[in-house]
Design a protein around this motif. Structure first.
Motif, PDB file in Angstrom:
ATOM      1  N   MET A  11     -79.834 -12.159  33.539  1.00 61.39           N
ATOM      2  CA  MET A  11     -80.764 -11.212  34.147  1.00 61.39           C
ATOM      3  C   MET A  11     -80.122  -9.850  34.367  1.00 61.39           C
ATOM      4  SD  MET A  11     -83.450 -12.942  34.311  1.00 61.39           S
ATOM      5  CE  MET A  11     -84.490 -11.766  35.159  1.00 61.39           C
ATOM      6  N   ARG A  52     -82.028  -6.857  33.292  1.00 63.19           N
ATOM      7  CA  ARG A  52     -83.308  -6.666  34.003  1.00 63.19           C
ATOM      8  C   ARG A  52     -84.323  -5.979  33.089  1.00 63.19           C
ATOM      9  NH1 ARG A  52     -79.599  -5.931  38.222  1.00 63.19           N
ATOM     10  NH2 ARG A  52     -80.132  -6.932  40.172  1.00 63.19           N
ATOM     11  N   SER A  53     -84.339  -6.407  31.814  1.00 63.93           N
ATOM     12  CA  SER A  53     -85.203  -5.721  30.860  1.00 63.93           C
ATOM     13  C   SER A  53     -86.658  -6.047  31.124  1.00 63.93           C
ATOM     14  CB  SER A  53     -84.861  -6.161  29.439  1.00 63.93           C
ATOM     15  OG  SER A  53     -83.506  -6.410  29.322  1.00 63.93           O
ATOM     16  N   LEU A  54     -87.475  -5.083  30.791  1.00 66.23           N
ATOM     17  CA  LEU A  54     -88.912  -5.286  30.878  1.00 66.23           C
ATOM     18  C   LEU A  54     -89.336  -6.279  29.808  1.00 66.23           C
ATOM     19  CD1 LEU A  54     -91.154  -4.077  32.605  1.00 66.23           C
ATOM     20  CD2 LEU A  54     -91.700  -2.638  30.659  1.00 66.23           C
ATOM     21  N   VAL A  55     -88.763  -6.092  28.613  1.00 68.58           N
ATOM     22  CA  VAL A  55     -89.016  -7.045  27.531  1.00 68.58           C
ATOM     23  C   VAL A  55     -87.754  -7.897  27.407  1.00 68.58           C
ATOM     24  CG1 VAL A  55     -89.536  -7.309  25.098  1.00 68.58           C
ATOM     25  CG2 VAL A  55     -90.479  -5.384  26.376  1.00 68.58           C
ATOM     26  N   PRO A  56     -87.824  -9.164  27.819  1.00 66.90           N
ATOM     27  CA  PRO A  56     -86.603  -9.965  27.909  1.00 66.90           C
ATOM     28  C   PRO A  56     -86.032 -10.342  26.549  1.00 66.90           C
ATOM     29  CG  PRO A  56     -88.531 -11.300  28.412  1.00 66.90           C
ATOM     30  CD  PRO A  56     -89.026  -9.894  28.231  1.00 66.90           C
ATOM     31  N   GLN A 101     -82.358 -13.825  28.758  1.00 66.13           N
ATOM     32  CA  GLN A 101     -83.202 -13.512  29.906  1.00 66.13           C
ATOM     33  C   GLN A 101     -84.482 -14.340  29.869  1.00 66.13           C
ATOM     34  OE1 GLN A 101     -83.797  -9.284  30.671  1.00 66.13           O
ATOM     35  NE2 GLN A 101     -85.509  -9.788  31.982  1.00 66.13           N
ATOM     36  N   ALA A 152     -83.677 -17.723  31.247  1.00 65.41           N
ATOM     37  CA  ALA A 152     -83.529 -17.710  32.700  1.00 65.41           C
ATOM     38  C   ALA A 152     -84.901 -17.606  33.364  1.00 65.41           C
ATOM     39  CB  ALA A 152     -82.648 -16.536  33.124  1.00 65.41           C
ATOM     40  N   GLU A 153     -85.744 -16.721  32.825  1.00 63.21           N
ATOM     41  CA  GLU A 153     -87.082 -16.555  33.400  1.00 63.21           C
ATOM     42  C   GLU A 153     -87.902 -17.822  33.217  1.00 63.21           C
ATOM     43  OE1 GLU A 153     -88.883 -13.119  31.738  1.00 63.21           O
ATOM     44  OE2 GLU A 153     -87.401 -11.769  32.594  1.00 63.21           O
ATOM     45  N   GLU A 176     -89.754 -19.853  36.072  1.00 65.34           N
ATOM     46  CA  GLU A 176     -91.208 -20.036  36.097  1.00 65.34           C
ATOM     47  C   GLU A 176     -91.582 -21.508  35.953  1.00 65.34           C
ATOM     48  OE1 GLU A 176     -92.580 -17.125  33.219  1.00 65.34           O
ATOM     49  OE2 GLU A 176     -93.140 -15.889  34.938  1.00 65.34           O
ATOM     50  N   ARG A 202     -83.074 -11.783  41.945  1.00 64.08           N
ATOM     51  CA  ARG A 202     -82.940 -10.982  40.744  1.00 64.08           C
ATOM     52  C   ARG A 202     -84.063 -11.295  39.744  1.00 64.08           C
ATOM     53  NH1 ARG A 202     -77.133 -10.122  37.809  1.00 64.08           N
ATOM     54  NH2 ARG A 202     -76.500  -9.581  39.900  1.00 64.08           N
ATOM     55  N   ILE A 203     -84.288 -12.596  39.548  1.00 64.33           N
ATOM     56  CA  ILE A 203     -85.329 -12.978  38.576  1.00 64.33           C
ATOM     57  C   ILE A 203     -86.708 -12.573  39.085  1.00 64.33           C
ATOM     58  CG2 ILE A 203     -86.393 -14.893  37.335  1.00 64.33           C
ATOM     59  CD1 ILE A 203     -83.715 -16.352  37.516  1.00 64.33           C
ATOM     60  N   VAL A 212     -87.388  -8.935  38.656  1.00 67.41           N
ATOM     61  CA  VAL A 212     -87.750  -8.564  37.283  1.00 67.41           C
ATOM     62  C   VAL A 212     -89.180  -8.992  36.971  1.00 67.41           C
ATOM     63  CG1 VAL A 212     -87.263  -9.050  34.864  1.00 67.41           C
ATOM     64  CG2 VAL A 212     -85.395  -8.539  36.427  1.00 67.41           C
ATOM     65  N   LEU A 213     -89.523 -10.222  37.373  1.00 62.06           N
ATOM     66  CA  LEU A 213     -90.857 -10.730  37.065  1.00 62.06           C
ATOM     67  C   LEU A 213     -91.931  -9.914  37.778  1.00 62.06           C
ATOM     68  CD1 LEU A 213     -90.314 -14.593  37.151  1.00 62.06           C
ATOM     69  CD2 LEU A 213     -90.571 -13.128  35.167  1.00 62.06           C
ATOM     70  N   ARG A 263     -92.276  -6.559  36.198  1.00 61.78           N
ATOM     71  CA  ARG A 263     -93.049  -6.636  34.957  1.00 61.78           C
ATOM     72  C   ARG A 263     -94.542  -6.753  35.271  1.00 61.78           C
ATOM     73  NH1 ARG A 263     -90.940 -11.205  31.792  1.00 61.78           N
ATOM     74  NH2 ARG A 263     -89.169  -9.800  31.708  1.00 61.78           N
ATOM     75  N   ARG A 315     -95.763  -3.507  36.358  1.00 61.87           N
ATOM     76  CA  ARG A 315     -95.845  -2.594  35.226  1.00 61.87           C
ATOM     77  C   ARG A 315     -97.085  -2.885  34.387  1.00 61.87           C
ATOM     78  NH1 ARG A 315     -92.207   0.196  31.670  1.00 61.87           N
ATOM     79  NH2 ARG A 315     -93.580   1.202  30.203  1.00 61.87           N
TER      80      ARG A 315
END
Lengths: 240, 200
Positions: free
Chosen positions: A47, A50-54, A58, A61-62, A66, B71-72, B75-76, B79, B82
């Motif tokens: 992470m 911290r990209s908008l487009v992972p 990433q 991890a996301e 989720e 952190r996650i 970011v979520l 997004r 955004r």
């Protein structure tokens, strides 16, 4: 020739004794620490952008985040959000420990009944405390399914009570037995490879397939442990 | 304690049987040689295992709840925000473009109406001009016709006057020759006038 369960024997790496109790740092402890490190590094380093487009890492991890968040939301509802850090840590810990155990020579900490039982016991006690704190004595209505005829109570209540108290055992034995059986099986077929010499290619192929199966089991058991924790949490928070 | 070791034996034997059926020759002697059944049921290892589990899990829990999860989720959420913002902006832009289009259409309709009006006016003007021209031309023609008619009338009356005097002379001559009487010009003229009127 060693027994296939010999692999589960603990070897102290750093002998340690506090107050007459043996607290040696064993290879199992080492792999638990490694699991913690791997899980943390995986989730934080992935992470870092911290990209908008992972990217790939990433996304993974996301995805894990989720996955557990959805599990908790679907099974417990918004009330379960508070317990997300614990459930997520539990999932990541079991999953990482299971998967690290697949590395040849590594130790699978979750193949120890006491480790899985300790986790299941914490879940059990935690869930019971949460249930009692939220519903008081009404929590015990959990032992009598709603809508069942009253005359069934003498049969249903003992069954429900037993099934409730068996939870930590079934939860821990499921994970432990799966891990132990898989590694024992790999060891047995591994010894075949050694014993059969050139013909050891056949069990070798089998081992490759078993490795795939075991990786699946590693994921599956982490998932099962976590989802059952969610279901127990749901029982405690929303009763039936 | 005796009961616990009995359990251990049962479990150990259980596993032993499972393994033994799979590998009757290779494993059974090996298993027999190991003193305890399952290493997992060696109770002396439990304190250290629970201790290190608690330590590592506590560290993991702290790291997850303090570092990884914020952190996650940051970011979520970023997004999500955004995306929501972008959707908002897109809908705003769409509304704007819709408005612009409506305005354009209105302007177009107005321009079309104006063009129509101008066209109508031009046609009307042309029609009146044509009518004027026609009327003017008609008037010219009429005066010319009138003039011509007046001229013709004059010519006719002149001709008639000539005919009367000629007829009078001829009649006077004819009377003189026939009856040798000179008739006065006035009588002749009267007689011719009577004859012409009677004839007419």
């Amino acid at each position: 020739m060693a027994s296939p369960v010999e692999q589960f024997k603990l070897k102290p790496l750093v002998p340690l004794e506090i107050g007459g109790v043996d607290l040696s740092f064993t290879q199992s402890s080492l792999w638990m620490v490694i699991a913690v490190a791997v899980a943390t590094v995986f989730l934080t380093a992935a992470m870092r952008g911290r990209s908008l487009v992972p990217g790939r890492w990433q996304s993974m991890a996301e995805l894990s985040y989720e996955f557990v968040a959805n599990m908790l939301r679907e099974n417990v509802g918004s009330e379960g959000r508070k317990y997300f850090p614990f459930v997520f840590s539990l999932f990541m810990f079991i999953l990482t420990a299971n998967l690290l155990g697949m590395i040849p020579g590594a130790y699978t900490s979750t193949s120890q009944i006491i480790v899985t039982f300790a986790m299941a016991f914490v879940v059990f006690i935690g869930v019971t405390v949460i249930g009692l704190a939220r519903h008081g004595l009404h929590f015990f209505s959990l032992f009598f399914p709603t809508g069942a005829p009253v005359y069934m109570a003498p049969i249903l209540v003992p069954i429900e009570i037993i099934s409730y108290f068996v939870r930590p055992i079934s939860l821990s034995v499921r994970l432990f037995a799966n891990m132990m059986a898989g590694h024992t099986m790999l060891k047995v077929f591994g010894s075949f490879v050694v014993a059969l010499g050139i013909f050891g290619v056949a069990p070798m192929v089998l081992i490759v397939a078993l490795m795939g199966l075991e990786i699946l089991v590693a994921f599956l058991q982490a998932y099962v442990f976590t989802i059952l924790t969610c279901l127990y949490l749901n029982d405690a928070i929303n009763l039936h | 304690m005796t009961r616990i070791t009995a359990w251990a034996k049962v479990l150990g034997v259980g596993v032993g049987i499972g393994v033994a059926t799979a590998t009757p020759v290779l494993v059974t002697p090996a298993l027999a040689s190991s003193e305890v059944g399952l290493p997992q049921l060696d109770f002396s290892t439990y304190p250290t295992q629970v201790f290190w589990l608690v330590v590592s899990f506590a560290i993991l829990y702290l790291l997850m709840s303090q570092v990884a999860i914020p952190r996650i989720s940051e970011v979520l959420e970023g997004r999500q925000e955004r995306i929501a913002n972008d959707l908002d902006k897109a809908s705003k832009l769409r509304d704007e473009s819709e408005q612009v289009r409506a305005e354009y259409e209105k302007a177009l309709t107005a321009a079309r109406g104006e063009a129509h009006e101008q066209l109508r006016q031009a046609a009307e003007k042309m029609a009146t001009e044509t009518a004027d021209e026609e009327a003017k031309a008609g008037a010219t023609v009429a005066t010319k016709v009138n003039e011509a008619e007046a001229r013709i009338e004059q010519a006719r009356s002149e001709a008639l006057t000539n005919v009367r005097s000629v007829a009078g002379e001829v009649a006077g001559d004819a009377v003189r020759k026939l009856i040798g009487v000179d008739v006065s010009e006035g009588d002749l003229d009267k007689a011719v006038g009577q004859a012409m009127e009677g004839q007419a």
